[in-house]
Design a protein around this motif. Sequence first.
Motif, PDB file in Angstrom:
ATOM      1  N   THR A  18       4.437  -3.638 -11.550  1.00 46.38           N
ATOM      2  CA  THR A  18       5.803  -3.458 -12.489  1.00 46.38           C
ATOM      3  C   THR A  18       6.912  -2.040 -11.255  1.00 46.38           C
ATOM      4  OG1 THR A  18       4.647  -3.279 -14.438  1.00 46.38           O
ATOM      5  CG2 THR A  18       6.418  -1.864 -13.906  1.00 46.38           C
ATOM      6  N   MET A  19       5.617  -1.487 -10.449  1.00 46.19           N
ATOM      7  CA  MET A  19       5.996  -0.634  -9.277  1.00 46.19           C
ATOM      8  C   MET A  19       6.709  -1.866  -8.180  1.00 46.19           C
ATOM      9  SD  MET A  19       3.485   1.438  -6.851  1.00 46.19           S
ATOM     10  CE  MET A  19       2.839   2.237  -8.097  1.00 46.19           C
ATOM     11  N   ARG A  20       6.379  -2.352  -8.135  1.00 45.63           N
ATOM     12  CA  ARG A  20       7.859  -3.414  -7.023  1.00 45.63           C
ATOM     13  C   ARG A  20       8.405  -3.959  -7.474  1.00 45.63           C
ATOM     14  NH1 ARG A  20       7.698  -8.987  -6.778  1.00 45.63           N
ATOM     15  NH2 ARG A  20       8.243  -9.565  -5.213  1.00 45.63           N
ATOM     16  N   MET A  21       8.601  -4.061  -8.973  1.00 47.83           N
ATOM     17  CA  MET A  21       9.760  -4.357  -9.729  1.00 47.83           C
ATOM     18  C   MET A  21      11.349  -3.457  -9.812  1.00 47.83           C
ATOM     19  SD  MET A  21       9.726  -8.053  -9.481  1.00 47.83           S
ATOM     20  CE  MET A  21      11.182  -8.152  -9.915  1.00 47.83           C
ATOM     21  N   SER A  22      10.265  -2.630 -10.140  1.00 53.19           N
ATOM     22  CA  SER A  22      11.318  -1.181  -9.763  1.00 53.19           C
ATOM     23  C   SER A  22      11.700  -0.911  -8.302  1.00 53.19           C
ATOM     24  CB  SER A  22      10.272  -0.128 -10.339  1.00 53.19           C
ATOM     25  OG  SER A  22      10.949   1.098 -10.462  1.00 53.19           O
ATOM     26  N   LEU A  23      10.791  -0.841  -7.507  1.00 52.85           N
ATOM     27  CA  LEU A  23      11.481  -0.605  -6.236  1.00 52.85           C
ATOM     28  C   LEU A  23      12.581  -1.417  -5.584  1.00 52.85           C
ATOM     29  CD1 LEU A  23       7.671  -0.066  -4.305  1.00 52.85           C
ATOM     30  CD2 LEU A  23       9.605   1.918  -4.866  1.00 52.85           C
ATOM     31  N   ILE A  24      11.773  -3.555  -6.256  1.00 56.25           N
ATOM     32  CA  ILE A  24      13.057  -3.344  -5.594  1.00 56.25           C
ATOM     33  C   ILE A  24      14.088  -3.661  -6.354  1.00 56.25           C
ATOM     34  CG2 ILE A  24      14.053  -6.452  -6.094  1.00 56.25           C
ATOM     35  CD1 ILE A  24      10.926  -7.554  -5.706  1.00 56.25           C
ATOM     36  N   ALA A  65      -0.488  -8.799   0.116  1.00 53.89           N
ATOM     37  CA  ALA A  65       0.835 -10.111   0.094  1.00 53.89           C
ATOM     38  C   ALA A  65       2.066  -9.528  -0.006  1.00 53.89           C
ATOM     39  CB  ALA A  65       0.306 -11.276  -0.289  1.00 53.89           C
ATOM     40  N   VAL A  66       2.680  -9.569  -1.146  1.00 50.06           N
ATOM     41  CA  VAL A  66       3.493  -9.633  -2.177  1.00 50.06           C
ATOM     42  C   VAL A  66       4.374  -8.332  -1.437  1.00 50.06           C
ATOM     43  CG1 VAL A  66       3.269 -10.938  -3.570  1.00 50.06           C
ATOM     44  CG2 VAL A  66       3.187  -8.265  -4.260  1.00 50.06           C
ATOM     45  N   PRO A 180      11.071 -14.969 -11.621  1.00 47.84           N
ATOM     46  CA  PRO A 180      10.910 -13.561 -12.411  1.00 47.84           C
ATOM     47  C   PRO A 180      10.632 -12.002 -11.126  1.00 47.84           C
ATOM     48  CG  PRO A 180       9.512 -14.095 -13.606  1.00 47.84           C
ATOM     49  CD  PRO A 180       9.784 -15.795 -12.888  1.00 47.84           C
ATOM     50  N   LYS A 181       9.851 -12.714  -9.760  1.00 42.98           N
ATOM     51  CA  LYS A 181      10.015 -12.356  -9.405  1.00 42.98           C
ATOM     52  C   LYS A 181      10.154 -12.342  -7.941  1.00 42.98           C
ATOM     53  CE  LYS A 181       5.850 -10.679 -12.180  1.00 42.98           C
ATOM     54  NZ  LYS A 181       6.300  -9.265 -12.676  1.00 42.98           N
ATOM     55  N   TRP A 182      10.604 -13.114  -7.815  1.00 45.32           N
ATOM     56  CA  TRP A 182      11.325 -13.321  -6.379  1.00 45.32           C
ATOM     57  C   TRP A 182      12.725 -14.008  -6.509  1.00 45.32           C
ATOM     58  CZ3 TRP A 182      13.017 -16.892  -2.876  1.00 45.32           C
ATOM     59  CH2 TRP A 182      12.961 -16.394  -1.656  1.00 45.32           C
ATOM     60  N   GLY A 183      13.590 -13.738  -5.328  1.00 42.90           N
ATOM     61  CA  GLY A 183      14.454 -14.493  -5.520  1.00 42.90           C
ATOM     62  C   GLY A 183      15.853 -14.982  -6.544  1.00 42.90           C
ATOM     63  N   MET A 184      15.805 -13.422  -7.791  1.00 40.97           N
ATOM     64  CA  MET A 184      16.589 -13.430  -7.924  1.00 40.97           C
ATOM     65  C   MET A 184      18.479 -12.635  -7.645  1.00 40.97           C
ATOM     66  SD  MET A 184      14.619 -10.946  -7.608  1.00 40.97           S
ATOM     67  CE  MET A 184      13.645 -10.697  -8.516  1.00 40.97           C
ATOM     68  N   PHE A 185      18.544 -12.418  -6.667  1.00 37.94           N
ATOM     69  CA  PHE A 185      19.253 -12.832  -5.456  1.00 37.94           C
ATOM     70  C   PHE A 185      19.704 -14.396  -5.355  1.00 37.94           C
ATOM     71  CE2 PHE A 185      16.096 -12.833  -2.810  1.00 37.94           C
ATOM     72  CZ  PHE A 185      16.659 -14.041  -1.842  1.00 37.94           C
TER      73      PHE A 185
END
Length: 305
Positions: A18-24, A65-66, A180-185
């Motif tokens: 959850t923290m990583r998605m907020s930081l992104i 890793a992520v 949902p975790k990568w590549g939304m851009f």
Amino acid sequence: MASMLADASIDHVAHFDTMRMSLIESDNLYGAARTLPHVLDSLALLGELKRGKVGDPRGILRMQAVFAETAAWQYQDQRDFVNAQHWAAKALQWSHQLADDYYIGLSLVRMSQLACDQGDANEAGELADAAHRSAPHNSLFSAAALTFRAHALALAGAARDSARTYDAARAIVAIAADDPKWGMFLDDSYIDAYQAHTFAETGEHARATTQFADAMSRMQPGFPRDKGVYLARTAVSHMAAGEIEPAAAAGRSALEIGISTRSTRILHKVRELSGMIDPDSKQTGVAEFRDAFTAWEAEGWLDHT
């Protein structure tokens, strides 16, 4: 630390996910310079959890890793290539320890784009090929790998192969499942903007400015830093094509975004533009750009090169 956090009811992996998605999201809006310290703190804490054997060991390794890939990206935006390469290598190491193609593909895609930013066509192409082999078939990772492979091909002088590879990347985006975790851009506008960057880097400046404008008109909201990068690259291409007024206008907009997001990728390109513009020019917008640039530069600036 380990004994304090060893409560089995605590889901450490979910917390960091959850923290990583907020930081992104914060990175996209406010810039990597603001979020990087939090990413590095998270990596340090994840290391403590791993050494203390707290939580799900594979889940913690996956988060390492992520988060390492995220750190690599954020250093890349600061043009601190040494630290970017360090964290990309750590991401790849931990991904191999997981033996998970998803994370291996993620790491190799980051390494390929990092090589692109450094102008190393051979390394970028080889890493993109490795990413494409490792990434899940028809995934957003595959599309990203082909995008950076296309850029590398153009830098190496293979313009037709580059165009075909960009088209292949678009074809994958059209069918790839949402991640949902990568590549939304990653959509057609992103690929078009990257191809415009390719045109700029290979001297097709008029073509670059037209395609940048089209890509920016279709890009998703919520990515102001990316728009700043595109504007800065557009400005330099306008100037290289002898179009000083649109260059000054785009450059001033890019400068504003670069200052607010502290993106060295943007500000480095704006500084390149400043060196191209005649400071004594009386054309519309030049004085305003020069004044804004001079005011910002007077505050001090570290350029990682």
